[in-house]
Design a protein around this motif. Sequence first.
Motif, PDB file in Angstrom:
ATOM      1  N   SER A 281       0.856  -1.081  -0.102  1.00 29.11           N
ATOM      2  CA  SER A 281      -0.027  -0.073   0.024  1.00 29.11           C
ATOM      3  C   SER A 281       0.874   1.064   0.060  1.00 29.11           C
ATOM      4  CB  SER A 281      -0.948   0.019   1.316  1.00 29.11           C
ATOM      5  OG  SER A 281      -0.170  -0.032   2.531  1.00 29.11           O
ATOM      6  N   GLN A 282       1.970   1.158   0.755  1.00 25.76           N
ATOM      7  CA  GLN A 282       2.783   2.300   0.617  1.00 25.76           C
ATOM      8  C   GLN A 282       3.473   2.570  -0.651  1.00 25.76           C
ATOM      9  OE1 GLN A 282       5.547   2.643   4.178  1.00 25.76           O
ATOM     10  NE2 GLN A 282       4.122   2.109   5.401  1.00 25.76           N
ATOM     11  N   ILE A 283       3.823   1.363  -1.400  1.00 29.71           N
ATOM     12  CA  ILE A 283       4.320   1.645  -2.573  1.00 29.71           C
ATOM     13  C   ILE A 283       3.411   2.169  -3.465  1.00 29.71           C
ATOM     14  CG2 ILE A 283       5.185   0.192  -4.738  1.00 29.71           C
ATOM     15  CD1 ILE A 283       6.862  -0.647  -2.621  1.00 29.71           C
ATOM     16  N   ALA A 284       2.374   1.841  -3.621  1.00 27.99           N
ATOM     17  CA  ALA A 284       1.108   2.652  -4.296  1.00 27.99           C
ATOM     18  C   ALA A 284       1.101   4.031  -3.933  1.00 27.99           C
ATOM     19  CB  ALA A 284      -0.288   1.876  -3.973  1.00 27.99           C
ATOM     20  N   GLU A 285       0.950   4.412  -2.909  1.00 26.00           N
ATOM     21  CA  GLU A 285       1.046   5.638  -2.366  1.00 26.00           C
ATOM     22  C   GLU A 285       2.415   6.628  -2.851  1.00 26.00           C
ATOM     23  OE1 GLU A 285      -1.679   6.779  -2.074  1.00 26.00           O
ATOM     24  OE2 GLU A 285      -3.047   5.024  -1.464  1.00 26.00           O
ATOM     25  N   THR A 286       3.524   5.968  -2.932  1.00 28.83           N
ATOM     26  CA  THR A 286       4.598   6.965  -3.130  1.00 28.83           C
ATOM     27  C   THR A 286       5.573   6.550  -4.511  1.00 28.83           C
ATOM     28  OG1 THR A 286       5.764   5.097  -1.456  1.00 28.83           O
ATOM     29  CG2 THR A 286       4.967   7.084  -0.692  1.00 28.83           C
ATOM     30  N   PRO A 287       4.839   6.723  -5.490  1.00 22.97           N
ATOM     31  CA  PRO A 287       5.824   6.577  -6.709  1.00 22.97           C
ATOM     32  C   PRO A 287       6.657   8.027  -6.679  1.00 22.97           C
ATOM     33  CG  PRO A 287       3.686   7.129  -7.217  1.00 22.97           C
ATOM     34  CD  PRO A 287       3.487   6.811  -5.891  1.00 22.97           C
ATOM     35  N   ALA A 288       7.791   7.923  -7.616  1.00 26.89           N
ATOM     36  CA  ALA A 288       8.446   8.734  -7.629  1.00 26.89           C
ATOM     37  C   ALA A 288       8.170  10.030  -8.273  1.00 26.89           C
ATOM     38  CB  ALA A 288       9.852   8.562  -8.484  1.00 26.89           C
ATOM     39  N   ARG A 289       7.149   9.685  -9.372  1.00 25.54           N
ATOM     40  CA  ARG A 289       6.289  10.756  -9.964  1.00 25.54           C
ATOM     41  C   ARG A 289       5.276  10.096 -10.618  1.00 25.54           C
ATOM     42  NH1 ARG A 289      10.895   9.956 -12.872  1.00 25.54           N
ATOM     43  NH2 ARG A 289      10.612   9.138 -15.079  1.00 25.54           N
ATOM     44  N   VAL A 290       4.336  10.644 -11.137  1.00 28.24           N
ATOM     45  CA  VAL A 290       3.101  10.126 -11.819  1.00 28.24           C
ATOM     46  C   VAL A 290       3.260  10.686 -13.040  1.00 28.24           C
ATOM     47  CG1 VAL A 290       0.619   9.545 -11.732  1.00 28.24           C
ATOM     48  CG2 VAL A 290       1.762   9.523  -9.687  1.00 28.24           C
ATOM     49  N   GLU A 291       3.286  10.100 -14.311  1.00 28.95           N
ATOM     50  CA  GLU A 291       3.234  10.599 -15.527  1.00 28.95           C
ATOM     51  C   GLU A 291       1.779  10.459 -16.040  1.00 28.95           C
ATOM     52  OE1 GLU A 291       6.300   8.234 -17.751  1.00 28.95           O
ATOM     53  OE2 GLU A 291       7.800   9.155 -16.704  1.00 28.95           O
ATOM     54  N   GLU A 292       1.513  11.221 -17.107  1.00 25.53           N
ATOM     55  CA  GLU A 292       0.328  11.385 -17.883  1.00 25.53           C
ATOM     56  C   GLU A 292       0.633  10.217 -19.255  1.00 25.53           C
ATOM     57  OE1 GLU A 292      -2.933  12.504 -17.560  1.00 25.53           O
ATOM     58  OE2 GLU A 292      -2.146  12.966 -15.505  1.00 25.53           O
ATOM     59  N   ARG A 293       0.018   9.141 -19.371  1.00 30.83           N
ATOM     60  CA  ARG A 293      -0.155   8.370 -20.552  1.00 30.83           C
ATOM     61  C   ARG A 293      -1.237   8.233 -21.354  1.00 30.83           C
ATOM     62  NH1 ARG A 293       4.852   4.141 -19.846  1.00 30.83           N
ATOM     63  NH2 ARG A 293       6.317   5.564 -18.883  1.00 30.83           N
ATOM     64  N   VAL A 294      -1.549   7.940 -22.617  1.00 31.39           N
ATOM     65  CA  VAL A 294      -2.673   7.622 -23.255  1.00 31.39           C
ATOM     66  C   VAL A 294      -2.903   6.180 -23.485  1.00 31.39           C
ATOM     67  CG1 VAL A 294      -3.856   7.876 -25.495  1.00 31.39           C
ATOM     68  CG2 VAL A 294      -2.466   9.773 -24.712  1.00 31.39           C
ATOM     69  N   LYS A 295      -4.004   5.657 -22.728  1.00 27.52           N
ATOM     70  CA  LYS A 295      -4.385   4.338 -22.896  1.00 27.52           C
ATOM     71  C   LYS A 295      -5.784   4.188 -23.516  1.00 27.52           C
ATOM     72  CE  LYS A 295      -4.647   0.683 -19.671  1.00 27.52           C
ATOM     73  NZ  LYS A 295      -4.031   0.266 -18.328  1.00 27.52           N
ATOM     74  N   LYS A 296      -5.909   3.137 -24.259  1.00 30.21           N
ATOM     75  CA  LYS A 296      -7.385   2.668 -24.538  1.00 30.21           C
ATOM     76  C   LYS A 296      -7.921   2.210 -23.492  1.00 30.21           C
ATOM     77  CE  LYS A 296      -5.967   1.684 -29.215  1.00 30.21           C
ATOM     78  NZ  LYS A 296      -5.354   0.851 -30.211  1.00 30.21           N
ATOM     79  N   ILE A 297      -9.186   2.638 -23.151  1.00 29.79           N
ATOM     80  CA  ILE A 297      -9.947   2.066 -21.995  1.00 29.79           C
ATOM     81  C   ILE A 297     -11.377   2.080 -22.530  1.00 29.79           C
ATOM     82  CG2 ILE A 297      -8.375   3.558 -20.264  1.00 29.79           C
ATOM     83  CD1 ILE A 297     -11.088   5.283 -20.077  1.00 29.79           C
ATOM     84  N   PRO A 298     -12.370   1.150 -21.533  1.00 33.06           N
ATOM     85  CA  PRO A 298     -13.600   1.115 -21.984  1.00 33.06           C
ATOM     86  C   PRO A 298     -14.545   2.331 -21.793  1.00 33.06           C
ATOM     87  CG  PRO A 298     -12.854  -0.725 -20.424  1.00 33.06           C
ATOM     88  CD  PRO A 298     -11.747   0.346 -20.410  1.00 33.06           C
ATOM     89  N   ASP A 299     -15.464   2.518 -22.796  1.00 33.55           N
ATOM     90  CA  ASP A 299     -16.275   3.732 -22.507  1.00 33.55           C
ATOM     91  C   ASP A 299     -17.414   3.661 -21.556  1.00 33.55           C
ATOM     92  OD1 ASP A 299     -17.932   2.362 -24.352  1.00 33.55           O
ATOM     93  OD2 ASP A 299     -17.657   3.878 -25.896  1.00 33.55           O
ATOM     94  N   GLY A 300     -18.071   2.340 -21.271  1.00 33.60           N
ATOM     95  CA  GLY A 300     -18.851   1.999 -20.529  1.00 33.60           C
ATOM     96  C   GLY A 300     -20.002   1.745 -21.224  1.00 33.60           C
TER      97      GLY A 300
END
Lengths: 241, 283
Positions: free
Chosen positions: B95-114
């Motif tokens: 859980s601590q790994i999840a909360e503490t990345p060195a940084r969070v980048e923005e990337r484009v991803k294909k996702i469901p539209d619902g």
Amino acid sequence: MQIVAESFWLPKIGHTLAEYEDAFCPKTKFNQNVKLFRAAIADGAAETSFSKKWANLLVQKCCMVNDPTQFIQELPKLQTQWYTEVKNQDMPWYAQEKFYLGAYAAMLALKLEENTYEVMAIGDACLFHIRGEHLENCFPLTHSEQFNDRPFLLSSYANNNEEIIANIIVKSGLKWENGDEFYLMTDALACWFLEAYEKNRRPWTKIRALKPSNFKKFIAKLRRTKALHNDDVTLIRVITK
Amino acid sequence: MPYSAEISRANPSCILFMIDQSFSMSDPFGGGDSQIKKKDAVADVINKLLQNFVIKCAKDEGVRDYYYIGVIGYGNQVGPAFGGGLVNREIVPISQIAETPARVEERVKKIPDGAGGIIEQSIKFPVWFDAIASGGTPMCQALLFAQDILLGWLNEHPDCFPPLVINITDGEATDGNPSSIAQNLKSLKSSDGEVLLFNVHLSSYKGIPIQFPATEAGLPEEYAKLLFNMSSILPDSIKETAAKEGYPVSDGTRGFVFNADMVALINFLDIGTRPSNIRQTSQ
């Protein structure tokens, strides 16, 4: 027909009540003379998120529709409802990723009418039809070895259901008689039931003896003796009179 | 049956990553005129593995600590490799790994539209590690460091699902032959089985990626064969799940990949029902 239906449930060991991810309907004890009775259970998959919400939507709909065809027609509305309600939450990156994977659930619905019943199933939640000291029918799985931790389940995303929708298992026009019993169980308890049946242990005697006051102790003993896999447990016991 | 302990918050397991940060990792990855360096491939592999382990443990309310994670870097020095808020930490709840990345980048991803379709959308992509290449390759020291950490872990968690060590390297150890030390590491055990050592080999050799082979035949270089032989044979419980996921496995199948990632491994580890029809979205 007089129907007495009662539900029993427990989260897996180590989980809080809030982390229980099965769903069931009816929610409260049912004891009425009716011409039509519906019950349903659903089992949200542990490796997916927001599956409790999905399981709840499924059982509520199952207890409202007339038949499987109508359920499938209504499924896109349920998926949209799940998507909208979850998407509007503020989510950290990992919850967002889990949201894109979708929620998944096994589902089992029973519709009981005068003399006949209909069952609809997806995944590994099971119905047992008991008459006296005999197992008349079990559905959709019939042997304990058929259970595994990789079932095909109903997804909150239509794209993931292409093979599932075509393979929803429905049995209609099955006969029942006054005094028959129906047990709806999620996979862990259903697997125990079938294992016990395969060893000629008449597991229905244990189910008949269950009360809200002894259910927890009954499950704890099965778990302690490794007879029951540690998982959420849900049972609806339906008795006809 | 060994390797069947339930992985839960009450009985978590441990994953230790060893990442090769030596100078040789600045060589091209995959041979030919590849623009990708091995150090970039290491960063990519470790970030993907951490990301996918976190996602596996994520639930509605947050990340459940089914695993504790350590990352040992080896190059100029050997030691815990996390930075930022996790610096010098040997083992960290996931859980601590999840909360503490060195940084969070923005990337484009294909996702469901619902509504049954797929759309492209900007998503958050966490990064914990950047490419580093400096110094020698003290793999033997790193294995000894891992052994110390796991001795402490196993003392506190004697009944856990056996810890898993994932070594991401080009295999060119500069402080001796790591085989016997690896064997010692694999002899540590909980009541559920011995420690598992898996290797991700990122090579300069041009060759087709190989995942979870059962023999060393077809491996194109000596370091690949060394790492293959250091790698644990998949226990039956993991092998069965791998087979259900569609991987061809046999008695000798080992936790080894050549010029490939090991993200598939995460799906082989059982923390509860995983639908057969679940689909990873592409990135």
